[in-house]
Design an enzyme around this catalytic site. Structure first.
Site, PDB file in Angstrom:
ATOM      1  N   ARG A  39       0.659  -1.149   0.047  1.00 53.78           N
ATOM      2  CA  ARG A  39      -0.159   0.052  -0.042  1.00 53.78           C
ATOM      3  C   ARG A  39       0.712   1.348  -0.014  1.00 53.78           C
ATOM      4  O   ARG A  39       1.047   1.816  -1.236  1.00 53.78           O
ATOM      5  CB  ARG A  39      -1.062   0.102   1.195  1.00 53.78           C
ATOM      6  CG  ARG A  39      -2.224   0.926   1.191  1.00 53.78           C
ATOM      7  CD  ARG A  39      -1.836   2.332   1.469  1.00 53.78           C
ATOM      8  NE  ARG A  39      -1.433   2.525   2.674  1.00 53.78           N
ATOM      9  CZ  ARG A  39      -0.895   3.502   3.317  1.00 53.78           C
ATOM     10  NH1 ARG A  39      -0.658   4.502   2.473  1.00 53.78           N
ATOM     11  NH2 ARG A  39      -0.736   3.669   4.524  1.00 53.78           N
ATOM     12  N   GLU A  68      -4.276  10.630  10.420  1.00 51.36           N
ATOM     13  CA  GLU A  68      -3.237  11.104   9.582  1.00 51.36           C
ATOM     14  C   GLU A  68      -2.878  12.391  10.157  1.00 51.36           C
ATOM     15  O   GLU A  68      -3.482  13.047  10.713  1.00 51.36           O
ATOM     16  CB  GLU A  68      -3.824  11.102   8.228  1.00 51.36           C
ATOM     17  CG  GLU A  68      -3.040  11.506   7.147  1.00 51.36           C
ATOM     18  CD  GLU A  68      -3.711  12.147   5.832  1.00 51.36           C
ATOM     19  OE1 GLU A  68      -4.804  12.150   5.683  1.00 51.36           O
ATOM     20  OE2 GLU A  68      -2.993  11.948   4.627  1.00 51.36           O
TER      21      GLU A  68
HETATM   22  C1  LIG Z   1      -2.273   7.133   4.295  1.00 52.68           C
HETATM   23  C2  LIG Z   1      -1.546   7.488   5.680  1.00 52.68           C
HETATM   24  C3  LIG Z   1      -2.139   6.339   6.551  1.00 52.68           C
HETATM   25  C4  LIG Z   1      -0.144   7.437   5.527  1.00 52.68           C
HETATM   26  O1  LIG Z   1       0.410   6.547   5.079  1.00 52.68           O
HETATM   27  C5  LIG Z   1       0.444   8.437   6.442  1.00 52.68           C
HETATM   28  O2  LIG Z   1      -0.216   9.166   7.066  1.00 52.68           O
HETATM   29  O3  LIG Z   1       1.873   8.492   6.344  1.00 52.68           O
END
Ligand SMILES: CC(C)C(=O)C(=O)O
Length: 507
Positions: free
Chosen positions: A14, A144
């Site tokens: 992801r 986030e």
């Molecule tokens: C998309 C989010 C979860 C992310 O990867 C971050 O905040 O670093």
């Protein structure tokens, strides 16, 4: 004392896929997911963002079908959104059972991006969590921009945590979204949270913008975090995430109070496979997995390895399925060469070893990288040079190759003490060289052996471009013989072979 278990969540599929220019096919995602869970023993993996594309949907479906069959389905996670149930519907159809719900962890993001109040945001999150539960989907919640939230709006973060503590969720995920934390802040912020909520499972998600991800990971563990997010090769948005490989090594070597379950010996092969799938090259100096990180280049290091392993650390290459190498080049010295000879099962006397070392240093000076595979060729060349004395030498030459003109050569030959200069043209540089040489021989009423075969090769298995070997077959008075030349330049190698021929022919 019983060790505290740290869960490792790998997000190569992801966040790693958010590396600029990287996109995995469904088949690649499945292969990586299988390796992460079965070969490396990773606890959990985040495999996609919901709603991204049809291709992503098919990839998730493939992985969840396989994971369901193996009993791993609760270890497969998908990034989802507060979107009135669209992500939940997508995940249900794809067979995923754990959502990592993306919410806003700082007032800044909440007010400027979502343009909502905390109360509105919390209410929508509660609806998403409830909907997930109704659909038999477990929820983890990402805050986030949490690290900036702790710096600029800590009251909001703590209100948010108080709200989440009332929700039916499994874990809270704390991302340093912009990779702005330094180790002292990581420790301070996480300690405050774990002190207040000792029973909640918090994960830390590091980014590497200041190259501090591993240092932050260490502090997060000391501050009581229960899970860590990593990616293979440290891939990920911008400067990437905490690299799996270094995270594992540093935990195993420096944090004895915690335990992880990752199989170190498979880290390198998985890293290489991910490199191949992504085309995202691992820098040669990347800790644990880079090409050069277990290579001793300086001779003094190889010498120290022979003397009670003076230059060894706990980072032994064998731990990671790798081997120590000893580079050959201008700083390598005798000890490096001896190590390579040992590996090849070869032995040289001190005088020949000195000559071989000298030859390698000369090549190193030309910025050539010499590999173990080149070594037998250099040795053969050095040993052969003992068998005759050069009475005829090619003292200097100039090879000219230009567009629109025939190649030409000027050479200066020392023929038993007499210096003769000549030039000629030819179909190629070596042909022009041979024509000039023929002119000199004719002027002296001498005949040159005839060239009947010309072969060029690089040492098999050599990964360097240091050497090429030119082997020329000559015929003289009906007798065939071969001479060889070794150099980084093919034509120079042919000229070295030719000088040998001139001397062999007069014996
Ligand atoms: C998309 C989010 C979860 C992310 O990867 C971050 O905040 O670093």
């Amino acid at each position: 004392m019983e060790k505290r278990k740290i869960e490792i969540m790998d997000t190569t599929l992801r966040d790693g896929e958010q590396t600029s220019g990287v996109s995995f096919s469904a088949a690649e995602k499945l292969t990586i997911a299988q390796l992460l869970l079965e070969e490396l023993n990773i606890d959990r993996i985040e495999i996609a963002s919901a709603r991204v594309s049809e291709g992503e949907f098919q990839a998730v479906k493939g992985i969840t079908a396989w994971a369901e069959e193996r009993g791993y389905i609760q270890r497969i996670e998908v990034l989802s959104f507060v979107d009135g149930g669209v992500s939940i519907e997508w995940m249900k159809k794809a067979g995923a059972k754990v959502q990592n719900l993306l919410t806003k962890g700082s007032m800044n993001h909440l007010t400027h991006q979502l343009k909502k109040t905390p109360a509105q945001h919390f209410a929508e999150i509660a609806t998403s969590i409830a909907l997930a539960k109704e659909n038999d989907i477990e929820t983890n919640v990402y805050l986030e921009d949490w690290s900036n939230g702790m710096r600029n709006s800590p009251e909001y973060v703590f209100d948010f945590l108080a709200f989440l503590a009332t929700q039916p969720i499994k874990r809270i995920l704390l991302p340093d979204t912009l990779g702005v934390l330094i180790p002292a802040q990581t420790f301070e912020f996480i300690s405050k949270i774990t002190a207040k909520y000792p029973d909640i499972h918090f994960d830390f998600h590091a980014h590497n913008d200041y190259d501090l991800s591993i240092a932050n990971v260490m502090e997060a563990i000391k501050a009581g975090i229960k899970g860590l997010h990593v990616t293979v090769n440290g891939m990920g948005e911008r400067a990437g995430n905490a690299p799996l490989e270094s995270t594992v090594a540093v935990i195993n070597d420096y944090l004895p109070e915690v335990s992880i379950n990752i199989k170190e010996t498979s880290l390198y092969s998985v890293s290489k496979l991910v490199e191949t799938f992504t085309g995202y090259r691992i820098p040669a100096n990347k800790p644990i997995v880079g090409d050069n990180v277990f290579t001793q280049t300086a001779g003094i290091h190889a010498d120290g390895d022979n003397k009670n392993n003076l230059y060894f650390s706990d980072l032994l290459p064998e731990r990671f399925g790798r081997k120590r190498k000893y580079a050959l080049g201008k700083t390598s010295g005798k000890a490096n060469i001896e190590k390579n000879l040992q590996e090849l099962g070869l032995k040289l006397n001190q005088e020949d070893l000195k000559l071989v070392t000298q030859r390698i240093i000369e090549l190193g000076d030309k910025k050539e990288t010499v590999t173990k595979e080149d070594l037998p060729y250099i040795i053969s060349d050095v040993l052969n040079s003992h068998t005759y004395q050069d009475k005829i030498t090619i003292d200097s030459y100039m090879l000219v190759h230009s567009k629109g003109m025939r190649p030409s050569t000027t050479l200066s030959l020392n023929l038993n003490g007499e210096i003769i200069e000549e030039n000629a043209q030819g179909d190629g540089q070596f042909d022009a060289f041979m024509n000039a040489l023929t002119k000199i021989y004719k002027s002296k009423k001498m005949t040159l052996p005839k060239l009947i075969d010309y072969a060029v090769r690089i040492p098999p298995g050599s990964s360097s471009d240091a050497l090429c070997e030119t082997i020329i077959t000559w015929i003289n008075n009906g007798k065939e013989f071969k001479t060889r030349g070794l150099d980084s330049d093919q034509t120079v190698a042919a000229i070295i072979a030719t000088q040998k021929m001139l001397n062999v022919a007069i014996q």
